[in-house]
Enzyme design. Structure first.
Site, mmCIF file in Angstrom:
data_model
loop_
_atom_site.group_PDB
_atom_site.id
_atom_site.type_symbol
_atom_site.label_atom_id
_atom_site.label_comp_id
_atom_site.label_asym_id
_atom_site.label_seq_id
_atom_site.Cartn_x
_atom_site.Cartn_y
_atom_site.Cartn_z
ATOM 1 N N HIS A 105 0.818 -1.223 0.000
ATOM 2 C CA HIS A 105 0.000 0.000 0.000
ATOM 3 C C HIS A 105 0.849 1.270 0.000
ATOM 4 O O HIS A 105 0.342 2.354 -0.288
ATOM 5 C CB HIS A 105 -0.984 0.004 1.185
ATOM 6 C CG HIS A 105 -0.415 0.375 2.510
ATOM 7 N ND1 HIS A 105 -0.046 -0.564 3.447
ATOM 8 C CD2 HIS A 105 -0.177 1.572 3.082
ATOM 9 C CE1 HIS A 105 0.390 0.040 4.533
ATOM 10 N NE2 HIS A 105 0.328 1.345 4.334
ATOM 11 N N ASP A 135 0.353 -7.525 1.829
ATOM 12 C CA ASP A 135 0.704 -6.100 1.794
ATOM 13 C C ASP A 135 2.216 -5.894 1.754
ATOM 14 O O ASP A 135 2.759 -5.042 2.456
ATOM 15 C CB ASP A 135 0.094 -5.340 2.976
ATOM 16 C CG ASP A 135 0.122 -3.829 2.754
ATOM 17 O OD1 ASP A 135 0.038 -3.405 1.593
ATOM 18 O OD2 ASP A 135 0.248 -3.083 3.742
ATOM 19 N N GLY A 210 3.675 7.057 7.693
ATOM 20 C CA GLY A 210 5.053 7.198 7.254
ATOM 21 C C GLY A 210 5.940 6.073 7.748
ATOM 22 O O GLY A 210 6.974 5.792 7.156
ATOM 23 N N ASN A 211 5.565 5.423 8.866
ATOM 24 C CA ASN A 211 6.317 4.277 9.375
ATOM 25 C C ASN A 211 6.105 3.022 8.524
ATOM 26 O O ASN A 211 6.964 2.135 8.497
ATOM 27 C CB ASN A 211 5.895 3.921 10.803
ATOM 28 C CG ASN A 211 6.744 4.593 11.865
ATOM 29 O OD1 ASN A 211 6.241 5.322 12.698
ATOM 30 N ND2 ASN A 211 8.042 4.347 11.835
ATOM 31 N N SER A 212 4.958 2.909 7.877
ATOM 32 C CA SER A 212 4.637 1.666 7.189
ATOM 33 C C SER A 212 5.673 1.316 6.136
ATOM 34 O O SER A 212 6.131 2.156 5.368
ATOM 35 C CB SER A 212 3.253 1.758 6.544
ATOM 36 O OG SER A 212 2.264 1.471 7.476
ATOM 37 N N GLY A 263 -11.013 -22.263 0.863
ATOM 38 C CA GLY A 263 -12.353 -22.042 0.340
ATOM 39 C C GLY A 263 -13.444 -22.264 1.363
ATOM 40 O O GLY A 263 -14.475 -22.890 1.057
ATOM 41 N N VAL A 264 -13.226 -21.755 2.580
ATOM 42 C CA VAL A 264 -14.232 -21.884 3.632
ATOM 43 C C VAL A 264 -14.423 -20.550 4.341
ATOM 44 O O VAL A 264 -13.547 -19.687 4.326
ATOM 45 C CB VAL A 264 -13.832 -22.940 4.693
ATOM 46 C CG1 VAL A 264 -13.775 -24.323 4.079
ATOM 47 C CG2 VAL A 264 -12.523 -22.579 5.374
#
Length: 375
Positions: A105, A135, A210-212, A263-264
């Site tokens: 992101h 991510d 900004g840390n991400s 798929g559950v």
């Protein structure tokens, strides 16, 4: 004025002009202005006064000096036509094996970003791989500066209570450090894909826009996690090194990563569900739905209806997953972690279930998680 000087001046102007793109769930970019690569040391858990505290504070400074050259500022320009621009912003990243790791992101669909290193050298980063589900993103850098040696992912996983340091660029304040502890492990984080991000680390180290994309390191300077988001009230989250160490090499090699998929849809077994389904204890996860034509279709049984317990309607009749390959599954978070860290697409796994009051085992062949549209 040299090209590098022009670039630094241009960057300072950009910091003042860039729009903030931070939200509670994805707090990755920032627009606060600051001098290029200003150092901000924030030992944020209080004043350390005894000898042991003084030693610890000295170690924070040592770790900072050992690791900060590998931490970069990631600048992403806005894109699109006038009036329909995608906002840019600032985030963080760090060097591993001559590549830069950050959040998906943070790069926000860009193919190229600008990277600034601690010595104020600028480089262009090319996005070589992204994974929206974890991510994570990986950038290649031509002509890596001399300073970075490359960090390493920690092995074995953190322990709750371990001290950690968050390095990055909160609010655009470059080369910052904040201190805290590991507050929780095996957290499931909400994701815009509809799937959760499993095996995440919770910390009270201050995490701000900004840390991400920056590293959460232990006192040995090893990366315990990739900072993901802050939720306020001294709660921050990081994508675990265990997950990142599976995803990042594949992003370098293939540009994408395939996640295992059952798929559950499941729900945790609490006391009311246990009572309604005549279970001996409230443990495991109840299958409430199987996705048509998915891996679990015709292998696991979903809930067949609902009943009222103490005024609440709870599902009944489905299989309860209690273990995978002899690994106990007490809750939904651990189910996500086991799938993410210990299985792969096309692998057939034994699943221990409780069905109609009887404990048994079924075999399920995992598939790759289906594609989703990026938000």
């Amino acid at each position: 004025m040299s090209p590098d000087q022009h670039h630094v001046t241009r960057r300072r102007l950009l910091r003042s002009a860039a729009g903030t793109a931070a939200v509670i769930g994805l707090g990755g970019t920032a627009s606060a202005s600051s001098s290029a690569r200003d150092t901000a040391v924030d030992v944020s858990s209080g004043t350390l006064q005894d000898d042991e505290g003084a030693d610890a504070e000295g170690r924070y400074a040592e770790v900072y000096e050992e690791t900060i050259d590998d931490v970069v500022l990631v600048n992403v320009f806005g894109t699109g036509e006038p009036g329909r621009e995608t906002p840019g912003g600032l985030g963080s990243g760090f060097v591993i094996d001559e590549y830069v790791v950050t959040n998906n992101h943070v790069v926000g669909g860009s193919e190229m970003v600008e990277l600034q290193f601690r010595d104020e050298q600028w480089r262009e980063g090319t996005v070589v791989g992204t994974d929206i589900h974890s991510d994570l993103a990986v950038l290649s850098v031509d002509d890596m500066p001399d300073g970075p040696d490359g960090l390493e992912f920690a092995t074995g996983g953190p322990t709750i209570g371990d001290e950690v340091l968050a390095l990055g660029n909160p609010l655009g304040l470059d080369a910052s450090i904040s201190q805290g502890i590991v507050s929780g492990i095996d957290r499931s984080l909400p994701s815009p894909t509809g799937f959760s991000i499993p095996a995440a680390i919770q910390t009270d180290a201050p995490v701000n826009p900004g840390n991400s994309g920056g590293p959460l390191v232990n006192l040995d300077g090893e990366v315990e996690g990739v900072v993901f988001a802050g939720a306020g009230q001294t709660i921050g989250f990081a994508i675990s090194a265990a997950l990142a160490d599976r995803v990042v090499p594949t992003l370098v090699e293939d540009g994408a990563y395939e996640h295992p998929y059952m798929g559950v849809t499941v729900t945790p077994v609490g006391p009311q569900i246990a009572q309604a389904n005549d279970l001996e204890e409230p443990r495991g996860v109840l299958v409430t739905e199987t996705i048509p034509n998915g891996p679990a279709d015709d292998v696991l049984r979903p809930a067949t209806g609902g009943t009222t317990v103490d005024g609440s309607v709870v599902p009944v009749g489905g299989d309860v997953i209690v273990a995978i390959d002899e690994q106990e599954i007490p809750n939904q978070d651990l189910l996500s972690s086991v799938l993410a860290l210990e299985t792969s697409p096309d692998e057939t796994i034994p699943i221990e279930i409780v069905r109609d009051g009887e404990r048994g085992t079924v075999e399920l062949t995992l598939e790759s998680r289906p594609d989703v549209d990026a938000p």
